[in-house]
Design a protein around this motif. Structure first.
Motif, PDB file in Angstrom:
ATOM      1  N   ILE A 173       0.883  -1.170   0.000  1.00 51.34           N
ATOM      2  CA  ILE A 173       0.000   0.000   0.000  1.00 51.34           C
ATOM      3  C   ILE A 173       0.919   1.217   0.000  1.00 51.34           C
ATOM      4  O   ILE A 173       1.562   1.524   1.012  1.00 51.34           O
ATOM      5  CB  ILE A 173      -0.943   0.024   1.214  1.00 51.34           C
ATOM      6  N   PRO A 174       1.031   1.904  -1.118  1.00 52.98           N
ATOM      7  CA  PRO A 174       1.998   2.995  -1.217  1.00 52.98           C
ATOM      8  C   PRO A 174       1.529   4.245  -0.476  1.00 52.98           C
ATOM      9  O   PRO A 174       0.365   4.371  -0.106  1.00 52.98           O
ATOM     10  CB  PRO A 174       2.072   3.246  -2.719  1.00 52.98           C
ATOM     11  N   ARG A 175       2.451   5.145  -0.292  1.00 51.32           N
ATOM     12  CA  ARG A 175       2.131   6.463   0.252  1.00 51.32           C
ATOM     13  C   ARG A 175       1.769   7.402  -0.895  1.00 51.32           C
ATOM     14  O   ARG A 175       2.458   7.429  -1.909  1.00 51.32           O
ATOM     15  CB  ARG A 175       3.336   7.002   1.025  1.00 51.32           C
ATOM     16  N   GLU A 176       0.700   8.168  -0.729  1.00 43.14           N
ATOM     17  CA  GLU A 176       0.302   9.108  -1.780  1.00 43.14           C
ATOM     18  C   GLU A 176       1.300  10.260  -1.859  1.00 43.14           C
ATOM     19  O   GLU A 176       1.687  10.855  -0.852  1.00 43.14           O
ATOM     20  CB  GLU A 176      -1.102   9.647  -1.514  1.00 43.14           C
ATOM     21  N   LEU A 177       1.724  10.576  -3.079  1.00 45.42           N
ATOM     22  CA  LEU A 177       2.689  11.639  -3.300  1.00 45.42           C
ATOM     23  C   LEU A 177       2.120  13.013  -2.947  1.00 45.42           C
ATOM     24  O   LEU A 177       0.961  13.318  -3.249  1.00 45.42           O
ATOM     25  CB  LEU A 177       3.125  11.658  -4.765  1.00 45.42           C
ATOM     26  N   GLU A 178       2.957  13.829  -2.326  1.00 45.59           N
ATOM     27  CA  GLU A 178       2.635  15.240  -2.137  1.00 45.59           C
ATOM     28  C   GLU A 178       2.926  15.980  -3.442  1.00 45.59           C
ATOM     29  O   GLU A 178       3.770  15.559  -4.240  1.00 45.59           O
ATOM     30  CB  GLU A 178       3.479  15.832  -1.006  1.00 45.59           C
ATOM     31  N   GLU A 179       2.254  17.093  -3.661  1.00 49.55           N
ATOM     32  CA  GLU A 179       2.446  17.832  -4.921  1.00 49.55           C
ATOM     33  C   GLU A 179       3.894  18.289  -5.087  1.00 49.55           C
ATOM     34  O   GLU A 179       4.439  18.259  -6.196  1.00 49.55           O
ATOM     35  CB  GLU A 179       1.497  19.031  -4.987  1.00 49.55           C
ATOM     36  N   GLU A 180       4.537  18.707  -3.970  1.00 49.95           N
ATOM     37  CA  GLU A 180       5.922  19.143  -4.087  1.00 49.95           C
ATOM     38  C   GLU A 180       6.834  17.972  -4.448  1.00 49.95           C
ATOM     39  O   GLU A 180       7.866  18.156  -5.106  1.00 49.95           O
ATOM     40  CB  GLU A 180       6.392  19.833  -2.802  1.00 49.95           C
ATOM     41  N   GLU A 181       6.464  16.762  -4.037  1.00 49.72           N
ATOM     42  CA  GLU A 181       7.263  15.582  -4.406  1.00 49.72           C
ATOM     43  C   GLU A 181       7.105  15.279  -5.894  1.00 49.72           C
ATOM     44  O   GLU A 181       8.062  14.841  -6.549  1.00 49.72           O
ATOM     45  CB  GLU A 181       6.829  14.377  -3.579  1.00 49.72           C
ATOM     46  N   ILE A 182       5.924  15.481  -6.412  1.00 52.56           N
ATOM     47  CA  ILE A 182       5.723  15.283  -7.850  1.00 52.56           C
ATOM     48  C   ILE A 182       6.638  16.226  -8.626  1.00 52.56           C
ATOM     49  O   ILE A 182       7.284  15.828  -9.612  1.00 52.56           O
ATOM     50  CB  ILE A 182       4.240  15.513  -8.230  1.00 52.56           C
ATOM     51  N   GLU A 183       6.734  17.456  -8.170  1.00 52.73           N
ATOM     52  CA  GLU A 183       7.637  18.414  -8.813  1.00 52.73           C
ATOM     53  C   GLU A 183       9.091  17.966  -8.681  1.00 52.73           C
ATOM     54  O   GLU A 183       9.883  18.088  -9.627  1.00 52.73           O
ATOM     55  CB  GLU A 183       7.451  19.803  -8.204  1.00 52.73           C
ATOM     56  N   GLU A 184       9.459  17.432  -7.529  1.00 58.23           N
ATOM     57  CA  GLU A 184      10.825  16.918  -7.335  1.00 58.23           C
ATOM     58  C   GLU A 184      11.133  15.800  -8.323  1.00 58.23           C
ATOM     59  O   GLU A 184      12.239  15.729  -8.875  1.00 58.23           O
ATOM     60  CB  GLU A 184      10.984  16.379  -5.908  1.00 58.23           C
ATOM     61  N   ILE A 185      10.172  14.911  -8.514  1.00 59.92           N
ATOM     62  CA  ILE A 185      10.382  13.775  -9.435  1.00 59.92           C
ATOM     63  C   ILE A 185      10.527  14.277 -10.865  1.00 59.92           C
ATOM     64  O   ILE A 185      11.395  13.800 -11.619  1.00 59.92           O
ATOM     65  CB  ILE A 185       9.226  12.763  -9.298  1.00 59.92           C
ATOM     66  N   ILE A 186       9.704  15.251 -11.255  1.00 65.66           N
ATOM     67  CA  ILE A 186       9.839  15.827 -12.602  1.00 65.66           C
ATOM     68  C   ILE A 186      11.222  16.446 -12.766  1.00 65.66           C
ATOM     69  O   ILE A 186      11.902  16.245 -13.784  1.00 65.66           O
ATOM     70  CB  ILE A 186       8.729  16.872 -12.855  1.00 65.66           C
TER      71      ILE A 186
END
Length: 665
Positions: free
Chosen positions: A135-148
């Motif tokens: 069961i994964p942890r839902e990404l925070e929006e700032e983490e999505i930006e980090e991944i991009i």
């Protein structure tokens, strides 16, 4: 002649600004030749050998772009600056051989092997994954930006290292596809909900990377045309995704595969077993062509012979073909083909044992049929021996044949003895199963090599002291294999019994109600059970293991269990043979000890292998005044890849100069 026959395969083409000398590609596949998330010298040697062998395009394995996306302890981290100088050498080597080099960029999202170093598994939403039970942890929006940003930085690192491009891994329900999928993406912000929002992550990655690397750098997208499950993208949805991303006009090519990591069923197609064919897997590829027009299209999956590859290109199903497992088996396939040495190509047998099977165990890549694979740094060029020896190899199975071939290539005087009338050993059994045509091809290759190298072969003869007296060998290799192991009380029963070898040798079975007793959960029992079930027999397979087919590589096992269900094979794990009575079989539950009784019309025994005759042979010979070595099942029953490696290794060891000859058991 070869160039005319394979005119499409050996024609050049351009992908963006990248010019390929031919249409042969090795697609991204994990090697586990990695330490501390960085590639090793073994990794560089592995890919260099494929460029040396004539491969036009090498796409290196999935490189992570963010700390949350390193899905195994052996995932490469392209966001690490150290990757630049490590890959620079590999790129130089590939280019030296006129090959082109691309690396995949990936974030696996929730599809991860959890470890102490990687227990923070993330995804667009906290939706459990069936296959990894996470069961994964839902990404925070700032983490999505980090991944991009991680994708951008990683692409810049790879460009600085001299690679010709990068490929985004949007396939197999990894993070790109997790954002696309309404089943996995339950977000209500700008990254979820509508199709437009679910595609936002992909658009941002592609657009920002393109801006960073410039227009002269190759960018491709790999995706699953069909996930083959109810979690990933369907064929129709995939076409919508392709259309949407193609309209960005940022990509230079598309690479299509099949399958999904999210489910057991879908994962079977990540590295499809021999039961599948490329034509079945890519039936809707022409619809992709209608969307992307003249943009280059790559296909990968079950393209294991040059003939299949050529036909796909001729039919305009693909512009480049990924022959990955074929090139794991023989990195020199292109050069052998172009120089009319097609018979010398080592054929892949689609066992999945040394390649994806070892990756799933976090072990370095190997190949059942080619002992050099993954060891190119050490064995790519096996030198001629400094002192030729006279060697007798007793046993013409895969281990013995590999030993004889390797010894002869090194310059030794080799005689291969086989007491049966045909070579092959247990390959003659294995090739009798369903979907085993590629095993027959490998057996033919081995025999062709023995003949090409003029290895002296004596069939239908048992090795005797007369041969010793005549040959005066410096060394004897005992590779006499094994035979089926029978229960001690087998003669107590009046029930008809067969071994799994009998079944795969196509011995006629007149009985209808069959009980298969499977000790290990490996290929002899399960393939015998399937062979009988296809004939319409009423089959129950009882296995002394956690699950049916436990020892079979998981993608092959998944498809096998699917067919067992379709064929109505009764599956009974957790039981072992307790006793064979006159008219019944007693089974014992391996945990509780509960006893059950069966009264079948016939039983099939897959209860292990017996190497006692090989032991007798070794003891008969071990005191000779020469080196005596046991390999393969003659030493103790073992897997096919282990037996082949031992044959190769024994030959190398014999070529090493030693001060004294020694007995080596």
């Amino acid at each position: 002649m070869t160039k005319e026959k394979f005119s499409h395969l050996f024609s050049p083409m351009k992908i963006g600004h990248m010019e390929l000398k031919n249409r042969i590609m090795t697609s991204g596949h994990q090697t586990t030749l990695v330490e501390n998330h960085l590639p090793t010298e073994d990794f560089a040697a592995y890919h260099t050998e494929r460029a040396k062998g004539g491969v036009g395009l090498i796409v290196m394995e999935a490189h992570g772009v963010h700390k949350t996306g390193l899905n195994t302890p052996f995932a490469i981290d392209a966001s690490h600056p150290e990757i630049i100088h490590l890959h620079k050498k590999t790129a130089e080597n590939i280019h030296k051989h006129d090959g082109k080099l691309i690396a995949q960029l990936i974030h696996h999202g929730r599809e991860a092997y959890v470890s102490e170093a990687n227990n923070d598994v993330v995804a667009p939403s906290a939706v459990p994954t069936e296959r990894f039970h996470i069961i994964p942890r839902e990404l925070e929006e700032e983490e999505i930006e980090e991944i991009i940003d991680g994708f951008v930085q990683s692409a810049l690192h790879l460009k600085e290292a001299g690679l010709d491009g990068v490929e985004f891994v949007g396939s197999h329900t990894y993070l790109f596809e997790q954002f696309w999928s309404p089943t996995v993406n339950k977000r209500t912000d700008q990254w979820g909900g509508s199709f437009e929002n679910r595609m936002r992550f992909s658009r941002e990655v592609i657009t920002r990377v393109r801006k960073a690397v410039g227009d002269d750098y190759v960018l491709g997208m790999r995706m699953s045309l069909e996930s083959q499950d109810d979690v990933g993208t369907s064929a129709d949805s995939s076409l919508d995704v392709i259309r949407h991303l193609h309209e960005l006009e940022k990509l230079n090519y598309w690479s299509l595969v099949i399958g999904s990591s999210a489910t057991y069923k879908g994962s079977s197609y990540i590295v499809p077993p021999a039961s599948e064919s490329a034509s079945q897997l890519f039936s809707k590829v022409k619809q992709v062509r209608e969307i992307i027009g003249a943009l280059p299209l790559i296909l990968t999956s079950r393209i294991y012979t040059p003939d299949i590859a050529e036909q796909l290109l001729a039919d305009q199903c693909a512009d480049v073909v990924g022959m990955t497992r074929a090139l794991i088996a023989d990195p020199h396939l292109p050069n052998k083909l172009i120089t009319d040495k097609g018979k010398q190509i080592i054929p892949c047998i689609a066992c999945n044992q040394g390649c994806i099977g070892r990756y799933q165990q976090h072990l370095p890549i190997r190949c059942t049929v080619n002992p050099v694979t993954g060891r190119e740094k050490y064995y790519a060029d096996v030198p001629a021996t400094a002192r030729a020896k006279i060697v007798a190899v007793i046993g013409g199975g895969p281990s013995g044949m590999m030993a004889a071939i390797t010894l002869k290539k090194q310059g030794h005087d080799v005689t291969l003895f086989e007491e049966n009338d045909c070579l092959g050993g247990q390959l003659n059994i294995l090739q009798g199963g369903l979907y085993r045509e590629q095993v027959r091809q490998w057996r033919t290759y081995l025999i062709n090599e023995l003949e090409r190298l003029n290895v002296q072969i004596e069939k239908g003869k048992r090795f005797t002291y007369a041969h010793l007296k005549r040959m005066k060998p410096n060394a004897v290799i005992v590779a006499t294999g094994s035979k089926p192991l029978l229960p001690d009380d087998v003669d107590n029963t009046t029930i008809s019994y067969y071994t799994s070898w009998d079944i795969l040798n196509h011995t006629p079975v007149k009985e209808e109600d069959i009980l298969v007793l499977d000790w290990k959960g490996d290929w002899p029992g399960v393939e015998a059970a399937e062979f009988l079930a296809v004939q319409g027999k009423n089959v129950e397979i009882v296995s002394q293991s956690y699950g049916i087919g436990e020892a079979v590589q998981q993608y092959k096992r998944n498809k096998l269990l699917e067919r067992f269900d379709t064929l109505k094979v009764n599956q009974t794990p957790h039981f072992k043979l307790k006793a064979m009575k006159q008219d019944s079989i007693l089974l014992e539950h391996i945990f509780s000890g509960r006893i059950e009784e069966r009264k079948p019309e016939a039983i099939v025994l897959a209860t292990g292998q017996d190497a006692s005759e090989a032991l007798e042979e070794y003891r008969r010979l071990k005191n000779l005044r020469c080196e005596v070595i046991r390999i393969g099942d003659a030493k103790s029953p073992r897997s096919l890849d282990e037996a082949v490696w031992e044959g190769f290794q024994a030959a190398l060891n014999l070529s090493a100069e030693k001060e004294e000859e020694q007995i080596n058991g």
